[in-house]
Write a protein that holds these residues in place. Sequence first.
Motif, mmCIF file in Angstrom:
data_model
loop_
_atom_site.group_PDB
_atom_site.id
_atom_site.type_symbol
_atom_site.label_atom_id
_atom_site.label_comp_id
_atom_site.label_asym_id
_atom_site.label_seq_id
_atom_site.Cartn_x
_atom_site.Cartn_y
_atom_site.Cartn_z
ATOM 1 N N ARG A 92 9.379 -58.075 -71.723
ATOM 2 C CA ARG A 92 10.499 -57.138 -71.549
ATOM 3 C C ARG A 92 10.769 -56.912 -70.074
ATOM 4 N NH1 ARG A 92 8.386 -54.590 -76.076
ATOM 5 N NH2 ARG A 92 7.164 -53.122 -74.877
ATOM 6 N N LYS A 93 9.699 -56.723 -69.275
ATOM 7 C CA LYS A 93 9.844 -56.492 -67.843
ATOM 8 C C LYS A 93 10.491 -57.706 -67.185
ATOM 9 C CE LYS A 93 7.193 -55.208 -63.754
ATOM 10 N NZ LYS A 93 5.870 -54.953 -63.207
ATOM 11 N N ARG A 94 10.010 -58.905 -67.538
ATOM 12 C CA ARG A 94 10.565 -60.131 -66.987
ATOM 13 C C ARG A 94 12.037 -60.292 -67.361
ATOM 14 N NH1 ARG A 94 6.988 -64.415 -68.906
ATOM 15 N NH2 ARG A 94 5.510 -62.764 -68.647
ATOM 16 N N SER A 95 12.389 -59.968 -68.591
ATOM 17 C CA SER A 95 13.784 -60.054 -69.036
ATOM 18 C C SER A 95 14.669 -59.111 -68.233
ATOM 19 C CB SER A 95 13.903 -59.712 -70.519
ATOM 20 O OG SER A 95 13.257 -60.681 -71.285
ATOM 21 N N LYS A 96 14.180 -57.882 -67.996
ATOM 22 C CA LYS A 96 14.949 -56.918 -67.207
ATOM 23 C C LYS A 96 15.104 -57.395 -65.770
ATOM 24 C CE LYS A 96 13.816 -52.846 -69.917
ATOM 25 N NZ LYS A 96 13.128 -51.572 -69.975
ATOM 26 N N GLU A 97 14.038 -57.957 -65.189
ATOM 27 C CA GLU A 97 14.120 -58.466 -63.816
ATOM 28 C C GLU A 97 15.131 -59.597 -63.714
ATOM 29 O OE1 GLU A 97 10.084 -59.578 -62.973
ATOM 30 O OE2 GLU A 97 9.470 -57.507 -62.532
ATOM 31 N N LEU A 98 15.121 -60.515 -64.674
ATOM 32 C CA LEU A 98 16.077 -61.623 -64.673
ATOM 33 C C LEU A 98 17.513 -61.120 -64.828
ATOM 34 C CD1 LEU A 98 14.180 -64.291 -66.784
ATOM 35 C CD2 LEU A 98 14.652 -64.363 -64.334
ATOM 36 N N GLU A 99 17.678 -60.104 -65.650
ATOM 37 C CA GLU A 99 18.996 -59.515 -65.843
ATOM 38 C C GLU A 99 19.509 -58.908 -64.528
ATOM 39 O OE1 GLU A 99 20.925 -55.877 -68.386
ATOM 40 O OE2 GLU A 99 19.265 -57.007 -69.285
ATOM 41 N N ILE A 100 18.648 -58.199 -63.799
ATOM 42 C CA ILE A 100 19.026 -57.599 -62.506
ATOM 43 C C ILE A 100 19.363 -58.689 -61.504
ATOM 44 C CG2 ILE A 100 18.118 -56.292 -60.531
ATOM 45 C CD1 ILE A 100 16.547 -54.605 -62.639
ATOM 46 N N ILE A 101 18.586 -59.761 -61.451
ATOM 47 C CA ILE A 101 18.856 -60.871 -60.525
ATOM 48 C C ILE A 101 20.208 -61.501 -60.838
ATOM 49 C CG2 ILE A 101 18.116 -63.220 -59.892
ATOM 50 C CD1 ILE A 101 15.201 -62.165 -60.231
ATOM 51 N N ARG A 102 20.494 -61.755 -62.104
ATOM 52 C CA ARG A 102 21.795 -62.342 -62.485
ATOM 53 C C ARG A 102 22.940 -61.404 -62.114
ATOM 54 N NH1 ARG A 102 18.804 -64.344 -66.998
ATOM 55 N NH2 ARG A 102 19.268 -62.495 -68.193
ATOM 56 N N LYS A 103 22.744 -60.125 -62.361
ATOM 57 C CA LYS A 103 23.781 -59.139 -62.046
ATOM 58 C C LYS A 103 24.041 -59.121 -60.537
ATOM 59 C CE LYS A 103 25.002 -54.372 -63.099
ATOM 60 N NZ LYS A 103 24.547 -53.123 -63.713
ATOM 61 N N ASN A 104 22.977 -59.128 -59.724
ATOM 62 C CA ASN A 104 23.126 -59.144 -58.266
ATOM 63 C C ASN A 104 23.832 -60.406 -57.793
ATOM 64 O OD1 ASN A 104 21.968 -56.639 -57.882
ATOM 65 N ND2 ASN A 104 19.906 -57.468 -57.549
ATOM 66 N N LYS A 105 23.531 -61.554 -58.382
ATOM 67 C CA LYS A 105 24.199 -62.799 -58.007
ATOM 68 C C LYS A 105 25.689 -62.725 -58.317
ATOM 69 C CE LYS A 105 20.426 -66.108 -58.253
ATOM 70 N NZ LYS A 105 19.886 -67.278 -58.963
ATOM 71 N N ARG A 106 26.022 -62.150 -59.472
ATOM 72 C CA ARG A 106 27.443 -62.013 -59.833
ATOM 73 C C ARG A 106 28.151 -61.091 -58.843
ATOM 74 N NH1 ARG A 106 25.762 -61.517 -65.465
ATOM 75 N NH2 ARG A 106 25.830 -59.296 -65.114
ATOM 76 N N LEU A 107 27.481 -59.985 -58.472
ATOM 77 C CA LEU A 107 28.080 -59.045 -57.535
ATOM 78 C C LEU A 107 28.283 -59.694 -56.161
ATOM 79 C CD1 LEU A 107 26.187 -55.755 -58.415
ATOM 80 C CD2 LEU A 107 28.592 -56.300 -58.880
ATOM 81 N N ARG A 108 27.290 -60.427 -55.696
ATOM 82 C CA ARG A 108 27.416 -61.107 -54.400
ATOM 83 C C ARG A 108 28.507 -62.161 -54.453
ATOM 84 N NH1 ARG A 108 21.183 -61.588 -53.411
ATOM 85 N NH2 ARG A 108 21.472 -62.929 -55.172
ATOM 86 N N GLY A 109 28.593 -62.887 -55.565
ATOM 87 C CA GLY A 109 29.625 -63.918 -55.702
ATOM 88 C C GLY A 109 31.020 -63.333 -55.724
#
Length: 166
Positions: free
Chosen positions: A144-161
């Motif tokens: 669950r923790k890993r899934s949440k971390e991956l979700e945050i990373i993807r969200k940050n990449k979308r925001l930066r893009g």
Amino acid sequence: MQYFYNMIKNSDEMLEVTLHKNVKRMCEILDKSHMEKISPGDKLDHGNLKRVIDYSYFNARTKYDIEEESPRGHGRADIIFLPKGKNKVNGEIIIIELKVNRYYGNILLIGINYDQKKVKYSCVIEEYNNKIKLLSTSESEAERKRSKELEIIRKNKRLRGSSSKP
């Protein structure tokens, strides 16, 4: 000859419906296999139940190595199907525990995997009541923790893009 044809046909279907988790059809095939393997008046015990399962999954031996009464941990698993050949990579392991009138409390089905490349464990637990109705599914806290971390990373990449576009 028809007997063997039916056994192979039914066992192919039994494996297919098992892998598709079609419990209704599994029970229908088991009922039919029961009628062919157990004589009326025979006591239905663990041994006879195993004969029905052997008959029902007869042709699964082409895709699985089948271990019977395999010692695992502190007990024994009645039947374990281990994928073989090309099925080893993506094949599903099947574990069958046979009981006759013995499921009284809840049943926990636990899967634990260790990924040597990631050096991480992943776990899943499914809980069933004694009527084999799914009560809950849980995954490990680490997953669950890993899934949440991956979700945050993807969200940050979308925001930066989206912020770099004019």
